[in-house]
Design a protein around this motif. Structure first.
Motif, PDB file in Angstrom:
ATOM      1  N   LYS A  33       6.622  -1.462  -8.472  1.00  0.00           N
ATOM      2  CA  LYS A  33       7.089  -1.772  -7.113  1.00  0.00           C
ATOM      3  C   LYS A  33       5.945  -1.999  -6.132  1.00  0.00           C
ATOM      4  CE  LYS A  33      11.502   0.566  -7.409  1.00  0.00           C
ATOM      5  NZ  LYS A  33      11.837   1.967  -7.621  1.00  0.00           N
ATOM      6  N   VAL A  34       4.778  -1.401  -6.438  1.00  0.00           N
ATOM      7  CA  VAL A  34       3.641  -1.471  -5.501  1.00  0.00           C
ATOM      8  C   VAL A  34       2.470  -2.129  -6.226  1.00  0.00           C
ATOM      9  CG1 VAL A  34       1.967  -0.059  -4.229  1.00  0.00           C
ATOM     10  CG2 VAL A  34       4.337   0.715  -4.426  1.00  0.00           C
ATOM     11  N   LEU A  35       1.752  -3.008  -5.538  1.00  0.00           N
ATOM     12  CA  LEU A  35       0.526  -3.541  -6.146  1.00  0.00           C
ATOM     13  C   LEU A  35      -0.568  -2.496  -5.998  1.00  0.00           C
ATOM     14  CD1 LEU A  35       0.422  -7.241  -4.892  1.00  0.00           C
ATOM     15  CD2 LEU A  35       1.637  -6.235  -6.834  1.00  0.00           C
ATOM     16  N   LEU A  36      -1.067  -2.012  -7.127  1.00  0.00           N
ATOM     17  CA  LEU A  36      -2.167  -1.031  -7.118  1.00  0.00           C
ATOM     18  C   LEU A  36      -3.353  -1.692  -7.813  1.00  0.00           C
ATOM     19  CD1 LEU A  36      -3.056   1.967  -6.600  1.00  0.00           C
ATOM     20  CD2 LEU A  36      -2.382   2.444  -8.953  1.00  0.00           C
ATOM     21  N   TYR A  37      -4.502  -1.760  -7.118  1.00  0.00           N
ATOM     22  CA  TYR A  37      -5.639  -2.502  -7.684  1.00  0.00           C
ATOM     23  C   TYR A  37      -6.942  -1.966  -7.124  1.00  0.00           C
ATOM     24  CZ  TYR A  37      -4.955  -4.725  -3.170  1.00  0.00           C
ATOM     25  OH  TYR A  37      -4.766  -4.923  -1.833  1.00  0.00           O
ATOM     26  N   ARG A  38      -8.022  -2.398  -7.785  1.00  0.00           N
ATOM     27  CA  ARG A  38      -9.348  -2.114  -7.245  1.00  0.00           C
ATOM     28  C   ARG A  38      -9.733  -3.270  -6.335  1.00  0.00           C
ATOM     29  NH1 ARG A  38     -13.531  -2.220 -11.028  1.00  0.00           N
ATOM     30  NH2 ARG A  38     -12.233  -2.780 -12.780  1.00  0.00           N
ATOM     31  N   GLN A  39     -10.294  -2.960  -5.189  1.00  0.00           N
ATOM     32  CA  GLN A  39     -10.749  -3.979  -4.243  1.00  0.00           C
ATOM     33  C   GLN A  39     -11.659  -4.990  -4.944  1.00  0.00           C
ATOM     34  OE1 GLN A  39     -13.797  -2.428  -1.681  1.00  0.00           O
ATOM     35  NE2 GLN A  39     -13.021  -3.534   0.090  1.00  0.00           N
ATOM     36  N   SER A  40     -12.579  -4.492  -5.785  1.00  0.00           N
ATOM     37  CA  SER A  40     -13.558  -5.383  -6.422  1.00  0.00           C
ATOM     38  C   SER A  40     -12.907  -6.367  -7.388  1.00  0.00           C
ATOM     39  CB  SER A  40     -14.606  -4.561  -7.171  1.00  0.00           C
ATOM     40  OG  SER A  40     -13.973  -3.803  -8.189  1.00  0.00           O
ATOM     41  N   GLN A  41     -11.665  -6.076  -7.801  1.00  0.00           N
ATOM     42  CA  GLN A  41     -10.969  -6.991  -8.718  1.00  0.00           C
ATOM     43  C   GLN A  41     -10.202  -8.085  -7.972  1.00  0.00           C
ATOM     44  OE1 GLN A  41      -8.732  -3.994 -11.042  1.00  0.00           O
ATOM     45  NE2 GLN A  41      -9.556  -4.948 -12.878  1.00  0.00           N
ATOM     46  N   VAL A  42     -10.305  -8.089  -6.652  1.00  0.00           N
ATOM     47  CA  VAL A  42      -9.645  -9.142  -5.872  1.00  0.00           C
ATOM     48  C   VAL A  42     -10.727  -9.849  -5.039  1.00  0.00           C
ATOM     49  CG1 VAL A  42      -7.802  -9.628  -4.192  1.00  0.00           C
ATOM     50  CG2 VAL A  42      -7.523  -7.777  -5.824  1.00  0.00           C
ATOM     51  N   LEU A  80      -4.259  -1.159 -13.247  1.00  0.00           N
ATOM     52  CA  LEU A  80      -5.088  -1.754 -12.182  1.00  0.00           C
ATOM     53  C   LEU A  80      -5.296  -3.249 -12.426  1.00  0.00           C
ATOM     54  CD1 LEU A  80      -7.787   1.036 -11.640  1.00  0.00           C
ATOM     55  CD2 LEU A  80      -5.820   0.498 -10.188  1.00  0.00           C
ATOM     56  N   THR A  81      -5.474  -3.613 -13.689  1.00  0.00           N
ATOM     57  CA  THR A  81      -5.690  -5.037 -13.988  1.00  0.00           C
ATOM     58  C   THR A  81      -4.421  -5.833 -13.677  1.00  0.00           C
ATOM     59  OG1 THR A  81      -7.294  -4.458 -15.657  1.00  0.00           O
ATOM     60  CG2 THR A  81      -6.373  -6.677 -15.802  1.00  0.00           C
ATOM     61  N   GLU A  82      -3.282  -5.297 -14.097  1.00  0.00           N
ATOM     62  CA  GLU A  82      -2.030  -6.011 -13.795  1.00  0.00           C
ATOM     63  C   GLU A  82      -1.810  -6.115 -12.286  1.00  0.00           C
ATOM     64  OE1 GLU A  82       0.996  -3.966 -16.045  1.00  0.00           O
ATOM     65  OE2 GLU A  82       0.275  -4.870 -17.927  1.00  0.00           O
ATOM     66  N   GLY A  83      -2.141  -5.038 -11.577  1.00  0.00           N
ATOM     67  CA  GLY A  83      -1.996  -5.053 -10.118  1.00  0.00           C
ATOM     68  C   GLY A  83      -2.890  -6.119  -9.504  1.00  0.00           C
ATOM     69  N   SER A  84      -4.113  -6.225 -10.017  1.00  0.00           N
ATOM     70  CA  SER A  84      -5.048  -7.179  -9.405  1.00  0.00           C
ATOM     71  C   SER A  84      -4.627  -8.618  -9.705  1.00  0.00           C
ATOM     72  CB  SER A  84      -6.483  -6.909  -9.868  1.00  0.00           C
ATOM     73  OG  SER A  84      -6.642  -7.301 -11.207  1.00  0.00           O
ATOM     74  N   ILE A  85      -4.013  -8.845 -10.868  1.00  0.00           N
ATOM     75  CA  ILE A  85      -3.559 -10.216 -11.180  1.00  0.00           C
ATOM     76  C   ILE A  85      -2.479 -10.636 -10.176  1.00  0.00           C
ATOM     77  CG2 ILE A  85      -2.306 -11.634 -12.886  1.00  0.00           C
ATOM     78  CD1 ILE A  85      -3.831  -9.971 -15.067  1.00  0.00           C
ATOM     79  N   ILE A 116      -1.299 -13.782  -4.681  1.00  0.00           N
ATOM     80  CA  ILE A 116      -0.960 -13.850  -3.252  1.00  0.00           C
ATOM     81  C   ILE A 116      -2.215 -14.200  -2.452  1.00  0.00           C
ATOM     82  CG2 ILE A 116      -0.080 -12.521  -1.295  1.00  0.00           C
ATOM     83  CD1 ILE A 116       1.212 -10.623  -3.421  1.00  0.00           C
ATOM     84  N   ALA A 117      -3.315 -13.546  -2.819  1.00  0.00           N
ATOM     85  CA  ALA A 117      -4.550 -13.692  -2.045  1.00  0.00           C
ATOM     86  C   ALA A 117      -5.115 -15.111  -2.160  1.00  0.00           C
ATOM     87  CB  ALA A 117      -5.580 -12.679  -2.532  1.00  0.00           C
ATOM     88  N   SER A 118      -5.032 -15.711  -3.351  1.00  0.00           N
ATOM     89  CA  SER A 118      -5.659 -17.020  -3.493  1.00  0.00           C
ATOM     90  C   SER A 118      -4.892 -18.074  -2.685  1.00  0.00           C
ATOM     91  CB  SER A 118      -5.814 -17.415  -4.966  1.00  0.00           C
ATOM     92  OG  SER A 118      -4.583 -17.335  -5.597  1.00  0.00           O
ATOM     93  N   ARG A 119      -3.572 -17.888  -2.576  1.00  0.00           N
ATOM     94  CA  ARG A 119      -2.802 -18.820  -1.719  1.00  0.00           C
ATOM     95  C   ARG A 119      -3.266 -18.717  -0.271  1.00  0.00           C
ATOM     96  NH1 ARG A 119       2.099 -17.378  -4.497  1.00  0.00           N
ATOM     97  NH2 ARG A 119       2.568 -15.890  -2.857  1.00  0.00           N
ATOM     98  N   LYS A 120      -3.470 -17.496   0.175  1.00  0.00           N
ATOM     99  CA  LYS A 120      -3.887 -17.288   1.568  1.00  0.00           C
ATOM    100  C   LYS A 120      -5.271 -17.904   1.812  1.00  0.00           C
ATOM    101  CE  LYS A 120      -3.551 -15.581   5.694  1.00  0.00           C
ATOM    102  NZ  LYS A 120      -2.445 -15.848   6.606  1.00  0.00           N
TER     103      LYS A 120
END
Ligand code: ADP
Ligand code: TRP
Length: 332
Positions: free
Chosen positions: A76-85, A307-312, A317-321
């Motif tokens: 339900k929540v995107l959980l990721y490492r900042q460095s992976q985005v 974390l990897t799945e969250g970052s994908i 979303i981020a690349s569109r922005k």
């Protein structure tokens, strides 16, 4: 209708403590039902302070395992490492061009170091790296990247978020349109500044924390260190000026709080008793979370996978922005 966006980050600079939990983690998890949530581990922010790779890595797992043990559902929540985005760093570069150096000079964290250096007759920028100086820009990028509406944090982050809002507004003003969502902090009144063992704000930098997942023996030992005044057992005591009670309140039900208040006011209760009661309540509350945390820490592959799945998902979303923004500003 699209849900609003909630986003927050925690630096992996050490074991997460009850200030992090009540100031950020618990309020953030409370938003999950009504918001699209993006919660991350701010590892590049931590790099400003932590230069030991093992420590940084371990603390990163600890923060991830804490979010998960406290109930974050990665479906339900995107959980990721900042460095992976890495789109974060595109945006950070863009925002740099809209951030005055003067704004950064006014950041509390930077000003505190300058002040301390002056008092010790050192060069005013001694020990300040550029990562630390421009910290608020990266933090602004973290949240602006996802068109974040609200950022659940403790009181100490209020200024950083005012700066993020200022930076977003300068971009919007320059292009004459709402390219960026202006983020707002969400600061819980009752838990905005959890007190540490010594009576100051609890913080890893002050070495006065109660880590969330200490083993019971160590937890008890730490609680016994909470600083109190020198009132005798017989004297009636004021719960509202007491560090032990301030922490007790965080964990206790209304009924438990009322009963403890009575004991303070009646006299005949020593600090040792109050500390033991706090220990027992905390241990009882935290044990199930601690068990989940320990299981996760023994299963780091699972954490990596989450974390990897969250970052994908976050990168989609981020690349569109970023593509949208690059076109708008004339670099794509
Ligand atoms: P620390 O100050 O211990 O290094 P962080 O800077 O990593 O903690 O903080 C992560 C989150 O926890 C932030 O949202 C911050 O506002 C919150 N937080 C940290 N300490 C406290 C505290 N004592 N009371 C309430 N919230 C806190
Ligand atoms: N600056 C925050 C802290 O020191 C951590 C952080 C980094 C953060 N990026 C963020 C918090 C974005 C909220 C949103 O605790």
């Amino acid at each position: 209708m699209n849900k609003k966006i909630a986003c927050t980050g925690i630096k992996p600079t050490g074991a997460p403590h009850i200030g992090n939990y009540f100031g950020a983690i618990k309020p953030a998890l409370g938003l999950v039902k009504d918001y699209d949530a993006r919660y991350f581990i701010a590892d590049y922010h931590a790099l400003n302070a932590i230069k030991d790779p093992k420590k940084l890595k371990e603390a990163t797992y600890e923060i991830a395992a804490t979010w998960l043990a406290c109930g974050l559902d990665p479906e339900k929540v995107l959980l990721y490492r900042q460095s992976q985005v890495p789109e974060t760093f595109d945006l950070s570069t863009i925002l740099m061009a809209f951030t005055s150096k003067g704004l950064m000079n006014r950041a509390h964290a930077y000003k505190a170091i300058v002040q301390a250096n002056k008092e010790m007759n050192k060069d005013q920028d001694d020990g300040v790296n550029m990562g630390l100086f421009s910290y608020p820009v990266l933090m602004a990028a973290d949240v602006i990247l996802f068109d974040t509406d609200v950022v659940p944090v403790g009181q100490d982050q209020a200024q950083h978020l005012e700066m993020a809002a200022d930076i977003a507004q300068s971009v919007n003003h320059n292009y004459g349109k709402q390219l960026l969502t202006v983020p707002q902090p969400l600061i819980q009144k009752s838990t905005h500044s959890v007190i540490g063992l010594d009576g100051r704000k609890m913080s890893k930098s002050y070495n006065n924390t109660i880590p969330l997942f200490l083993e019971p023996k160590k937890l008890r030992k730490l609680i016994m260190k909470i600083v109190t005044n020198s009132q005798t057992v017989e004297e009636p005591k004021n719960p509202d000026t007491c560090n032990i009670f301030a922490t007790y309140k965080l964990f206790a039900s209304e009924k438990q709080q009322a009963e403890m208040r009575k004991k303070y006011k009646a006299g005949g209760m020593g600090w040792g008793y109050a500390k033991q009661a706090l220990f027992e309540l905390m241990d009882e509350t935290l044990t199930p979370y601690r068990e989940k945390f320990n299981t996760l820490m023994e299963n780091k592959d699972l954490i990596d996978k989450i974390l990897t799945e969250g970052s994908i998902k976050a990168r989609k979303i981020a690349s569109r922005k970023i593509l949208f923004l690059k076109k708008e500003i004339g670099v794509a």
